[in-house]
Design an enzyme around this catalytic site. Sequence first.
Site, PDB file in Angstrom:
ATOM      1  N   LYS A  61       0.826  -1.209   0.000  1.00  0.00           N
ATOM      2  CA  LYS A  61       0.000   0.000   0.000  1.00  0.00           C
ATOM      3  C   LYS A  61       0.863   1.262   0.000  1.00  0.00           C
ATOM      4  O   LYS A  61       0.608   2.198  -0.772  1.00  0.00           O
ATOM      5  CB  LYS A  61      -0.944  -0.019   1.211  1.00  0.00           C
ATOM      6  CG  LYS A  61      -1.978   1.075   1.180  1.00  0.00           C
ATOM      7  CD  LYS A  61      -1.683   2.137   2.174  1.00  0.00           C
ATOM      8  CE  LYS A  61      -2.466   3.378   1.922  1.00  0.00           C
ATOM      9  NZ  LYS A  61      -2.744   4.135   3.117  1.00  0.00           N
ATOM     10  N   ASP A  87      -6.169  -0.241   0.700  1.00  0.00           N
ATOM     11  CA  ASP A  87      -6.130  -0.523   2.135  1.00  0.00           C
ATOM     12  C   ASP A  87      -7.557  -0.901   2.531  1.00  0.00           C
ATOM     13  O   ASP A  87      -8.425  -1.038   1.666  1.00  0.00           O
ATOM     14  CB  ASP A  87      -5.610   0.691   2.916  1.00  0.00           C
ATOM     15  CG  ASP A  87      -6.380   1.963   2.570  1.00  0.00           C
ATOM     16  OD1 ASP A  87      -7.456   1.860   1.938  1.00  0.00           O
ATOM     17  OD2 ASP A  87      -5.916   3.050   2.915  1.00  0.00           O
TER      18      ASP A  87
HETATM   19  N1  LIG Z   1      -5.662   4.240  -0.427  1.00  0.00           N
HETATM   20  C1  LIG Z   1      -5.184   5.403  -0.007  1.00  0.00           C
HETATM   21  N2  LIG Z   1      -4.597   5.480   1.170  1.00  0.00           N
HETATM   22  C2  LIG Z   1      -4.121   6.647   1.562  1.00  0.00           C
HETATM   23  N3  LIG Z   1      -3.502   6.988   2.696  1.00  0.00           N
HETATM   24  C3  LIG Z   1      -3.241   8.265   2.614  1.00  0.00           C
HETATM   25  O1  LIG Z   1      -2.639   8.952   3.573  1.00  0.00           O
HETATM   26  N4  LIG Z   1      -3.652   8.758   1.484  1.00  0.00           N
HETATM   27  C4  LIG Z   1      -4.222   7.774   0.797  1.00  0.00           C
HETATM   28  C5  LIG Z   1      -4.842   7.672  -0.434  1.00  0.00           C
HETATM   29  O2  LIG Z   1      -5.000   8.641  -1.192  1.00  0.00           O
HETATM   30  N5  LIG Z   1      -5.312   6.463  -0.794  1.00  0.00           N
END
Ligand SMILES: Nc1nc2[nH]c(O)nc2c(=O)[nH]1
Length: 388
Positions: A255, A274
């Site tokens: 991620k 996520d």
């Molecule tokens: N899937 C995502 N997770 C994230 N965490 C974060 O801080 N920004 C993002 C995101 O844009 N997409």
Amino acid sequence: MAKHAVLSSGAKLWRSLPCAKSELRLELTLACGQTFRWRENADGHWTGVIGGRVWTLTQTEDTLWYYVYTNQGGAGGENSSEDSLRAESVTASHHSEVEEEMLRDYFQLHVKLGDLYKEWGAADSHFKKISDIFTGVRMLRQDPTECLFSFICTSNNHISRIQGMVERLCQALGSPLCQLDQTSYHDFPTLSALADSGVEERLRDLGFGYRARFLQQSAKQILDTHGPQWLVGLRNVPYLEARDSLRTLPGVGTKVADCVCLMCLDKCEAVPVDTHVWQIAKRDYKYTSDNGQKTLTEKVHRDIGDFFRKLWGPYAGWAHSVLFCADLKKFQHLKEMKSLKQPQNEEEREGECKGLKVKREFDGHEKKKKPKSERQKKAKMSVKTEEV
Ligand SMILES: Nc1nc2[nH]c(O)nc2c(=O)[nH]1
């Protein structure tokens, strides 16, 4: 030369770029968890650091206004001889060209967001509904060191806590840039500052926990194994190759690697998956994984990413960030304002009467309330938060 309007407010010289709010909305783009250093210090005025300079940005309906501070805290110096004034004016005009280009690059203004929204909305009715409210959510093109090391801080963390950590990281290890009112602004630390052997202990003392080690070791691994240009060089390799390279670093899972690919390495197709994005896929797209998978395995990452890439096309990562933003608790009031303005349809009102529309917030994201029996069971289990 600065081609656009110059606005004088007090001693400040503001410069501007034509930019419609449908192409960029600062309050969404700078606060939706892709970057962690921008602060709204005055109404609609955002101050942060780009390319080792401190900027304040604000916007009107069709214009992006910007002001760049020098390290004396104001534009232009105090010298007054004719030669030095002439030299200053040449330097100033060169600076303004460079700065305009920095801003265009940072906001990737060559990408026509309005056209992309139209394409995504035509392919996806859920996107269409959300995007009427969440216009102008644009991917930034961040500095790769800042983006990678900020995202290492995101594991098991919330946006506001990440912001605090990133700020402490800059204050402790970054070079000072300028002082505005009571606030001193620092650059993001360099790889060599992060790789120093004393950094882990220092960051532990500053409340970084286990992330302290990941930050120091990742910086050291990059410098020892690849060299200082490696990260930015990943802009020129294909998406999956860049992602795999990033995943060899301590504290970087799929991620985080996808966030870095999308937010600073020009991989518009990267969709960071996520639990929140998985939840969006299940809740809003009735997405079901093969064999009822319950944990976020590599296969789930790939399948959900592929699902969205098929739906939205080559800029799927950009589209994902609109939905990610729309799901953040801090922006729920925008949906509420919209539904106050528009009469709901019969079905929705009926659902509300039956208690089907009750929602609660968790982890900074919007979630449906679970039946009571399930909530009681869950309360007994240990709670593990996610990367935001
Ligand atoms: N899937 C995502 N997770 C994230 N965490 C974060 O801080 N920004 C993002 C995101 O844009 N997409």
